[in-house]
Design an enzyme around this catalytic site. Sequence first.
Site, PDB file in Angstrom:
ATOM      1  N   MET A  41     -30.452  28.257 -16.091  1.00 32.37           N
ATOM      2  CA  MET A  41     -31.430  29.258 -16.646  1.00 32.37           C
ATOM      3  C   MET A  41     -32.617  29.531 -15.665  1.00 32.37           C
ATOM      4  SD  MET A  41     -31.195  27.102 -20.260  1.00 32.37           S
ATOM      5  CE  MET A  41     -30.700  25.572 -19.436  1.00 32.37           C
ATOM      6  N   ASP A  87     -29.156  20.780 -17.638  1.00 34.80           N
ATOM      7  CA  ASP A  87     -29.739  22.000 -17.776  1.00 34.80           C
ATOM      8  C   ASP A  87     -30.955  22.501 -16.749  1.00 34.80           C
ATOM      9  OD1 ASP A  87     -29.409  21.304 -21.254  1.00 34.80           O
ATOM     10  OD2 ASP A  87     -28.713  23.129 -20.162  1.00 34.80           O
ATOM     11  N   HIS A 124     -25.920  24.495 -15.841  1.00 38.84           N
ATOM     12  CA  HIS A 124     -26.301  25.642 -16.752  1.00 38.84           C
ATOM     13  C   HIS A 124     -27.534  26.192 -16.142  1.00 38.84           C
ATOM     14  CE1 HIS A 124     -27.778  27.217 -21.077  1.00 38.84           C
ATOM     15  NE2 HIS A 124     -27.610  28.044 -19.796  1.00 38.84           N
ATOM     16  N   HIS A 131     -23.702  17.877 -18.775  1.00 39.24           N
ATOM     17  CA  HIS A 131     -24.304  19.104 -18.698  1.00 39.24           C
ATOM     18  C   HIS A 131     -25.711  18.889 -18.412  1.00 39.24           C
ATOM     19  CE1 HIS A 131     -24.699  23.238 -20.421  1.00 39.24           C
ATOM     20  NE2 HIS A 131     -25.887  22.857 -20.784  1.00 39.24           N
ATOM     21  N   MET A 175     -24.886  30.445 -26.189  1.00 35.81           N
ATOM     22  CA  MET A 175     -26.202  29.605 -26.686  1.00 35.81           C
ATOM     23  C   MET A 175     -25.950  29.880 -28.133  1.00 35.81           C
ATOM     24  SD  MET A 175     -28.442  29.510 -23.479  1.00 35.81           S
ATOM     25  CE  MET A 175     -29.025  27.811 -24.502  1.00 35.81           C
ATOM     26  N   SER A 233     -25.984  16.845 -22.832  1.00 31.52           N
ATOM     27  CA  SER A 233     -26.782  17.498 -22.093  1.00 31.52           C
ATOM     28  C   SER A 233     -27.885  16.399 -21.814  1.00 31.52           C
ATOM     29  CB  SER A 233     -27.667  18.557 -22.640  1.00 31.52           C
ATOM     30  OG  SER A 233     -28.838  18.887 -22.004  1.00 31.52           O
ATOM     31  N   MET A 271     -33.692  24.791 -15.366  1.00 32.02           N
ATOM     32  CA  MET A 271     -34.870  25.636 -15.886  1.00 32.02           C
ATOM     33  C   MET A 271     -36.084  25.951 -15.049  1.00 32.02           C
ATOM     34  SD  MET A 271     -35.058  24.363 -19.913  1.00 32.02           S
ATOM     35  CE  MET A 271     -33.539  23.936 -20.738  1.00 32.02           C
TER      36      MET A 271
END
Length: 222
Positions: free
Chosen positions: A70, A37, A68, A35, A139, A10, A39
């Site tokens: 979020m 992330d 990913h 990866h 998760m 990540s 957000m």
Amino acid sequence: MNSSIKISPSILSSDFSKLGEEVKALEKAGADYIHVDVMDGHFVPNLTIGPEVIKKIRPFSKKVFDVHLMISPVDQYIEKFAQAGSDIITFHPEATKSTEGTIKLIKTFNKKVGISLKPKSEINLVRDYLDQIDLVLIMSVEPGFGGQKFMPEVLPKLKELKKIIDKEKYNVDIEIDGGINFKNSKAAKEAGANILVSGSTVFNENGGDLKKILICFVKTNK
Ligand code: DX5
Ligand code: ZN
């Protein structure tokens, strides 16, 4: 790399002032996926990067961008993340009015589809879609921050998911994400994960010798 286990470092724990170089270094060190992330400070209490940044780092690596999301609501951003160069787009079912609709939307851009389950989110949120998706992200921390402690209580859920996938012969990867290190990665793999996400261990252990770290992960999972 050991084909049965894939490592998806990540970049949340990387040096954001030189993301392109960090992505290139991860590829050189043997990462299978990258990866990313994302957000939004709404679905999770943290804010990271958007599609523009993914577009900028895309040229630095040919590796799969395992994105990913979020974020919520998620549908209005799928096109932008697809066009930015994501390869796998993973969303949380709690971030959409229709899981089926979001799966279909991601597929219109010919991207692989992942669904992510927070530690307290149950398997029934993905159960009916396993024949339509490519990956379930389990998760093992509450989404929002890197460097949190691994939550082993998610392993029974991972095992149950693996049993369903094997029994029904679905072609679905299981990715575990959050607090993964050399010690707990073995238990995660034995529970049925075939893709390991790791941020803080990859970037902070062994004085940041990425190659050594990724090889350690694989060795502990031979
Ligand atoms: C947390 C992210 C994870 C996290 C992994 O919301 O989805 O990918 O960054 O980082 P570590 O390995 O530090 O827990
Ligand atoms: Zn993640």
